[in-house]
Design a protein around this motif. Sequence first.
Motif, PDB file in Angstrom:
ATOM      1  N   GLU A  42       0.819  -1.314   0.137  1.00 13.62           N
ATOM      2  CA  GLU A  42       0.184  -0.209   0.055  1.00 13.62           C
ATOM      3  C   GLU A  42       0.740   1.128  -0.192  1.00 13.62           C
ATOM      4  O   GLU A  42       0.619   2.315  -0.697  1.00 13.62           O
ATOM      5  N   LEU A  43       1.959   0.840   1.065  1.00 16.43           N
ATOM      6  CA  LEU A  43       2.416   2.719   0.542  1.00 16.43           C
ATOM      7  C   LEU A  43       3.505   2.788  -0.153  1.00 16.43           C
ATOM      8  O   LEU A  43       4.472   3.710  -0.624  1.00 16.43           O
ATOM      9  N   GLU A  44       3.711   1.440  -1.364  1.00 15.57           N
ATOM     10  CA  GLU A  44       4.933   2.078  -2.140  1.00 15.57           C
ATOM     11  C   GLU A  44       4.140   2.482  -3.459  1.00 15.57           C
ATOM     12  O   GLU A  44       4.309   3.174  -4.103  1.00 15.57           O
ATOM     13  N   ARG A  45       2.238   1.951  -3.211  1.00 17.90           N
ATOM     14  CA  ARG A  45       1.664   2.749  -4.004  1.00 17.90           C
ATOM     15  C   ARG A  45       1.508   4.252  -3.922  1.00 17.90           C
ATOM     16  O   ARG A  45       1.178   5.410  -4.593  1.00 17.90           O
ATOM     17  N   ASP A  46       1.216   4.034  -2.706  1.00 17.80           N
ATOM     18  CA  ASP A  46       0.431   5.520  -1.733  1.00 17.80           C
ATOM     19  C   ASP A  46       1.383   6.316  -1.208  1.00 17.80           C
ATOM     20  O   ASP A  46       1.477   5.954   0.331  1.00 17.80           O
ATOM     21  N   PRO A  47       2.214   6.830  -0.759  1.00 14.43           N
ATOM     22  CA  PRO A  47       3.275   6.683  -0.056  1.00 14.43           C
ATOM     23  C   PRO A  47       3.196   7.638   0.853  1.00 14.43           C
ATOM     24  O   PRO A  47       2.254   9.011   1.061  1.00 14.43           O
ATOM     25  N   ARG A  48       3.386   7.174   2.193  1.00 16.60           N
ATOM     26  CA  ARG A  48       3.006   8.803   3.637  1.00 16.60           C
ATOM     27  C   ARG A  48       3.989   7.810   4.795  1.00 16.60           C
ATOM     28  O   ARG A  48       4.724   7.064   4.668  1.00 16.60           O
ATOM     29  N   ILE A  49       3.484   8.092   5.302  1.00 18.32           N
ATOM     30  CA  ILE A  49       5.065   8.476   6.517  1.00 18.32           C
ATOM     31  C   ILE A  49       4.259   7.247   7.202  1.00 18.32           C
ATOM     32  O   ILE A  49       2.858   6.585   7.650  1.00 18.32           O
ATOM     33  N   LEU A  50       5.304   6.077   7.649  1.00 20.06           N
ATOM     34  CA  LEU A  50       4.727   4.544   8.762  1.00 20.06           C
ATOM     35  C   LEU A  50       5.439   4.610   9.536  1.00 20.06           C
ATOM     36  O   LEU A  50       6.530   5.379  10.228  1.00 20.06           O
ATOM     37  N   LEU A  51       4.662   4.621  10.703  1.00 19.92           N
ATOM     38  CA  LEU A  51       4.897   4.883  12.751  1.00 19.92           C
ATOM     39  C   LEU A  51       4.360   3.421  12.608  1.00 19.92           C
ATOM     40  O   LEU A  51       3.566   2.391  12.580  1.00 19.92           O
ATOM     41  N   ILE A  52       5.696   2.392  13.855  1.00 17.12           N
ATOM     42  CA  ILE A  52       5.407   1.574  14.312  1.00 17.12           C
ATOM     43  C   ILE A  52       5.690   1.707  15.286  1.00 17.12           C
ATOM     44  O   ILE A  52       6.620   1.790  16.022  1.00 17.12           O
ATOM     45  N   ALA A  53       4.489   1.080  15.925  1.00 17.88           N
ATOM     46  CA  ALA A  53       5.035   0.258  17.253  1.00 17.88           C
ATOM     47  C   ALA A  53       4.480  -1.117  17.799  1.00 17.88           C
ATOM     48  O   ALA A  53       4.266  -2.011  17.304  1.00 17.88           O
ATOM     49  N   GLY A  54       4.622  -1.525  18.935  1.00 15.41           N
ATOM     50  CA  GLY A  54       4.434  -2.700  19.919  1.00 15.41           C
ATOM     51  C   GLY A  54       3.024  -2.261  20.676  1.00 15.41           C
ATOM     52  O   GLY A  54       2.628  -1.597  20.371  1.00 15.41           O
TER      53      GLY A  54
ATOM     54  N   ALA B 170       2.741  10.032  21.243  1.00 18.38           N
ATOM     55  CA  ALA B 170       2.510  11.610  21.047  1.00 18.38           C
ATOM     56  C   ALA B 170       3.808  11.855  20.832  1.00 18.38           C
ATOM     57  O   ALA B 170       4.009  13.016  19.468  1.00 18.38           O
ATOM     58  N   ALA B 171       4.660  11.532  21.433  1.00 17.30           N
ATOM     59  CA  ALA B 171       6.119  11.747  20.938  1.00 17.30           C
ATOM     60  C   ALA B 171       6.644  11.435  19.083  1.00 17.30           C
ATOM     61  O   ALA B 171       7.054  12.402  18.699  1.00 17.30           O
ATOM     62  N   ALA B 172       5.964  10.304  18.817  1.00 13.99           N
ATOM     63  CA  ALA B 172       6.454   9.558  17.088  1.00 13.99           C
ATOM     64  C   ALA B 172       5.431  10.657  16.787  1.00 13.99           C
ATOM     65  O   ALA B 172       5.237  10.929  15.253  1.00 13.99           O
ATOM     66  N   ASP B 173       3.707  11.114  17.022  1.00 14.89           N
ATOM     67  CA  ASP B 173       2.735  12.271  15.914  1.00 14.89           C
ATOM     68  C   ASP B 173       3.271  13.212  15.832  1.00 14.89           C
ATOM     69  O   ASP B 173       3.886  13.202  14.877  1.00 14.89           O
ATOM     70  N   ALA B 174       4.326  13.473  16.898  1.00 12.30           N
ATOM     71  CA  ALA B 174       4.944  14.738  16.834  1.00 12.30           C
ATOM     72  C   ALA B 174       5.954  14.983  16.052  1.00 12.30           C
ATOM     73  O   ALA B 174       5.836  15.948  15.304  1.00 12.30           O
ATOM     74  N   LEU B 175       6.915  13.898  15.746  1.00 13.23           N
ATOM     75  CA  LEU B 175       8.097  13.735  14.918  1.00 13.23           C
ATOM     76  C   LEU B 175       7.258  13.669  12.873  1.00 13.23           C
ATOM     77  O   LEU B 175       7.833  14.172  12.689  1.00 13.23           O
ATOM     78  N   ALA B 176       5.772  12.333  13.014  1.00 12.72           N
ATOM     79  CA  ALA B 176       5.828  13.020  11.869  1.00 12.72           C
ATOM     80  C   ALA B 176       5.275  13.813  10.998  1.00 12.72           C
ATOM     81  O   ALA B 176       5.205  14.223  10.611  1.00 12.72           O
ATOM     82  N   ASP B 177       4.584  14.234  12.252  1.00  8.78           N
ATOM     83  CA  ASP B 177       4.059  16.519  12.127  1.00  8.78           C
ATOM     84  C   ASP B 177       5.438  16.816  11.258  1.00  8.78           C
ATOM     85  O   ASP B 177       5.034  17.758  10.807  1.00  8.78           O
ATOM     86  N   ARG B 178       6.530  16.702  12.357  1.00  7.86           N
ATOM     87  CA  ARG B 178       7.589  17.632  11.577  1.00  7.86           C
ATOM     88  C   ARG B 178       7.479  16.883  10.052  1.00  7.86           C
ATOM     89  O   ARG B 178       8.204  18.097   9.117  1.00  7.86           O
TER      90      ARG B 178
ATOM     91  N   ARG C 122       6.952  19.249   5.635  1.00  4.97           N
ATOM     92  CA  ARG C 122       7.567  19.596   4.017  1.00  4.97           C
ATOM     93  C   ARG C 122       6.655  18.699   3.465  1.00  4.97           C
ATOM     94  O   ARG C 122       6.222  17.975   2.682  1.00  4.97           O
ATOM     95  N   ASP C 123       7.441  19.587   1.832  1.00  2.00           N
ATOM     96  CA  ASP C 123       7.128  18.249   0.623  1.00  2.00           C
ATOM     97  C   ASP C 123       7.191  17.452   0.395  1.00  2.00           C
ATOM     98  O   ASP C 123       8.781  17.117   0.633  1.00  2.00           O
ATOM     99  N   PRO C 124       6.390  16.847   0.455  1.00  2.00           N
ATOM    100  CA  PRO C 124       6.831  15.342   0.079  1.00  2.00           C
ATOM    101  C   PRO C 124       7.867  14.447  -1.156  1.00  2.00           C
ATOM    102  O   PRO C 124       8.276  13.853  -0.465  1.00  2.00           O
ATOM    103  N   LEU C 125       7.905  15.529  -1.627  1.00  2.00           N
ATOM    104  CA  LEU C 125       8.555  14.844  -3.114  1.00  2.00           C
ATOM    105  C   LEU C 125      10.301  15.391  -2.625  1.00  2.00           C
ATOM    106  O   LEU C 125      11.032  14.162  -2.959  1.00  2.00           O
ATOM    107  N   ALA C 126      10.560  16.359  -2.080  1.00  2.00           N
ATOM    108  CA  ALA C 126      11.440  16.875  -1.383  1.00  2.00           C
ATOM    109  C   ALA C 126      11.901  15.850  -0.598  1.00  2.00           C
ATOM    110  O   ALA C 126      12.873  15.353  -0.256  1.00  2.00           O
ATOM    111  N   ILE C 127      10.909  15.644   0.399  1.00  2.00           N
ATOM    112  CA  ILE C 127      11.324  14.315   1.851  1.00  2.00           C
ATOM    113  C   ILE C 127      11.689  13.142   0.925  1.00  2.00           C
ATOM    114  O   ILE C 127      12.635  12.169   1.080  1.00  2.00           O
ATOM    115  N   ARG C 128      10.688  12.752   0.021  1.00  2.00           N
ATOM    116  CA  ARG C 128      11.473  11.401  -0.355  1.00  2.00           C
ATOM    117  C   ARG C 128      12.494  11.586  -1.264  1.00  2.00           C
ATOM    118  O   ARG C 128      13.393  10.287  -1.391  1.00  2.00           O
ATOM    119  N   HIS C 129      12.683  12.260  -1.727  1.00  2.00           N
ATOM    120  CA  HIS C 129      13.724  12.301  -2.397  1.00  2.00           C
ATOM    121  C   HIS C 129      15.584  12.473  -1.499  1.00  2.00           C
ATOM    122  O   HIS C 129      16.260  11.999  -2.226  1.00  2.00           O
TER     123      HIS C 129
END
Length: 250
Positions: A42-54, A185-193, A197-204
């Motif tokens: 899914e994330l290769e087709r529709d790129p988004r940030i992935l957060l993984i937790a236990g 919440a800290a992980a979400d805050a990091l993802a917010d930062r 930013r621009d997704p294309l610039a982040i991907r590159h």
Amino acid sequence: MPMPTILRENRADRVWVRLHRPDARNAIDKAMVDELHGVCDELERDPRILLIAGGDGVFAGGADIAELRDRTPADALEGINSRLFDRIARLPMPVIAAVDGWALGGGAELAYAADLRIASDRARFGSPEPSLGIVPAAGATWRLPRLVGEPLAKEMLLAGRVIGADEALAAGLVTAVHPPATLDAAADALADRIAARDPLAIRHTKRLIDDPTDDPRAAADAAQAECFGSPAKHERMTAWLDQRLERKNA
């Protein structure tokens, strides 16, 4: 039907994945591997940030020993876990691991495959594989030395040293340590930062860091050329200049 081994929360700019085998300390079995491959699809087709937790107090206690005991040399050559972790590391958008409690063996290797790791103050990282007659073959032998340096990596991999959150922070394995109650919440805050930013610039930028070439300048120039042709570049820079003018005139 079998119970899912992960819990998912889909948002517009990110996907939360929580490992969910509480009765097995979130041990990574083949079913979980398959479900995580589905997330990667899914994330290769529709790129988004992935957060993984236990779960509460356990990120992942390693690979499922009951399955590992019965795997054959052919299974090892298939790279069941290593192929998944490589795929997670190559996802277009950044991956954040929020590690609360134990991250051992394959669980630690899953965290090492993330771009960024934050931890609770009760996090523990270790590699018990050689004590079980196998090697840490799903990323620890090449990712961990790069992350923490060869001396500490060798002590963890060869002598079974387990490090806690503060030592992981000092070694650069994690970028921040939080109380367990505020880790998500800290992980979400990091993802917010990142999401601001621009997704294309982040991907590159991620690709240029992770996939160095013999000519990194040419690769960076090519990526920059694509960004320069993006409408987002003009819009974001115009907004920045407008804000600067507003501050100057305030």
